[in-house]
Design a protein around this motif. Structure first.
Motif, PDB file in Angstrom:
ATOM      1  N   GLN A  90     115.737  12.089  43.585  1.00  0.00           N
ATOM      2  CA  GLN A  90     115.757  12.644  42.237  1.00  0.00           C
ATOM      3  C   GLN A  90     117.185  12.635  41.704  1.00  0.00           C
ATOM      4  O   GLN A  90     118.126  13.010  42.401  1.00  0.00           O
ATOM      5  CB  GLN A  90     115.227  14.075  42.187  1.00  0.00           C
ATOM      6  CG  GLN A  90     115.077  14.552  40.739  1.00  0.00           C
ATOM      7  CD  GLN A  90     114.688  16.009  40.617  1.00  0.00           C
ATOM      8  OE1 GLN A  90     115.536  16.891  40.664  1.00  0.00           O
ATOM      9  NE2 GLN A  90     113.395  16.266  40.455  1.00  0.00           N
ATOM     10  N   GLY A  94     115.114  14.895  37.350  1.00  0.00           N
ATOM     11  CA  GLY A  94     113.814  14.237  37.331  1.00  0.00           C
ATOM     12  C   GLY A  94     113.557  13.419  36.084  1.00  0.00           C
ATOM     13  O   GLY A  94     114.423  13.234  35.235  1.00  0.00           O
ATOM     14  N   GLN A 124     108.972  19.530  37.014  1.00  0.00           N
ATOM     15  CA  GLN A 124     109.545  18.452  37.829  1.00  0.00           C
ATOM     16  C   GLN A 124     109.482  18.766  39.327  1.00  0.00           C
ATOM     17  O   GLN A 124     110.242  18.214  40.123  1.00  0.00           O
ATOM     18  CB  GLN A 124     110.991  18.145  37.412  1.00  0.00           C
ATOM     19  CG  GLN A 124     111.173  17.827  35.937  1.00  0.00           C
ATOM     20  CD  GLN A 124     110.362  16.634  35.483  1.00  0.00           C
ATOM     21  OE1 GLN A 124     110.588  15.508  35.917  1.00  0.00           O
ATOM     22  NE2 GLN A 124     109.369  16.875  34.624  1.00  0.00           N
TER      23      GLN A 124
END
Length: 332
Positions: A90, A94, A124
């Motif tokens: 990530q 995100g 997220q």
């Protein structure tokens, strides 16, 4: 539902900045330099271009700036899968990070504005409802002060920063490679080609990563093994907190100095190694190294490294997240 707005802050020195509630984004920073206005921030021509670019120009980054390896975290024995948006990892919160949200304008005046955002539980992949405020203030001595506040309903990692790119020569100049940069840090974090830390903190004496004295950015830029991996500087420096100033950036014509002062433990130095094809304000595109980002934050992938010498990146429901970063502009 809020609409996209542009807010202009001005001071009595003739300096002005523009901000938007879209991404709580810093759009523009115009500084009077010996009788001429100089735009020192990279930016786009339209909201549509801001939404298309992936360089995070001037945006507020959250819930977690920088990278989290394997887009996963563990809290109190529970495993959370996060939204991956850079391979399996990530990056910057995100796929739909805080940079892509419309924030509420909570208050504003001639020299300050506060943006507010509620990030829901599970956003997220992150646990807890996060209430976030970002306040921008332009002072009469040419300081842009950014104050981040947040509270949560569940323990969650929080790492908010601003992703402005600076070119103190003026954003129409080709690049920032003739700028000099000083960073008061004795240690930096080695990373792999994906920007994920693969080692503990290392002395800046290793691999020519020392920025404790002002250094021209082009100097041996791609000769260092560390910088070859990332195409230039894209490294987190653990700040020496005995020094008041985190970093100093000096324009190539020596007319503008920008000091970075922050309560955050680390500074990500990114020389815009992959800015090519990012739309600019003039119906064209920026090239690589068009601007440098100096992002005050926690070290990347901190949720997986509790032993690193910095405050915890995890915010608990009984705590307030409160950090401040100041960009101070001096014309000489």
């Amino acid at each position: 539902m809020p609409i996209k707005q542009i807010i202009k802050l001005s001071n009595n020195q003739g300096m002005h900045i523009k901000l938007s509630n879209w991404g709580a984004t810093w759009l523009s920073c115009v500084l009077p330099v010996h009788g001429q206005n100089r735009e020192v921030l990279l930016g786009c021509q339209s909201f549509e271009q801001y939404q298309q670019q992936d360089a995070y120009l001037g945006a507020t980054i959250g819930r977690y700036a920088n990278r989290i390896a394997n887009a996963s975290i563990d809290i109190d024995g529970k495993h959370y899968m996060l939204a991956a948006n850079q391979g399996v990892n990530q990056l910057h919160g995100g796929k739909i990070g805080f940079d892509k949200r419309l924030w509420h304008i909570q208050s504003q005046s001639d020299q300050q504005v506060t943006f507010k955002l509620i990030s829901p539980d599970g956003d997220q992949g992150f646990p807890g409802e996060l209430n976030v405020e970002v306040n921008y203030q332009l002072t009469d001595d040419n300081q842009v002060i950014i104050l981040f506040n947040a509270t949560t309903t569940k323990t969650t990692p929080v790492n908010l920063t601003n992703h402005a790119y600076f070119n103190l020569d003026g954003e129409t100049s080709k690049d920032i490679l003739n700028h000099r940069l000083k960073v008061n840090a004795n240690y930096y974090l080695p990373v792999d080609a994906n920007g994920i830390p693969h080692n503990d903190l290392v002395s800046v004496n290793m691999h020519d990563m020392d920025l404790r004295r002002p250094k021209l950015l082009f100097e041996k830029l791609l000769e260092s093994q560390e910088r070859q991996i990332t195409g230039g500087y894209d490294h987190a420096y653990l700040l020496d907190k005995t020094k008041a100033i985190a970093a100093e950036l000096i324009s190539s014509d020596n007319k503008v100095i920008m000091n970075v002062i922050t309560t955050k433990p680390s500074l990500q130095v990114y020389t815009g190694n992959f800015l090519q094809h990012t739309p600019n304000r003039h119906n064209g595109e920026y090239g690589n190294f068009a601007g440098v980002a100096l992002e005050a934050q926690f070290l990347p992938d901190s949720p997986h490294h509790a032993s690193w010498p910095q405050p915890s990146c995890f915010l608990h429901p009984d705590q307030i997240y409160r950090y401040q970063t100041t960009y101070q502009f001096i014309v000489s």
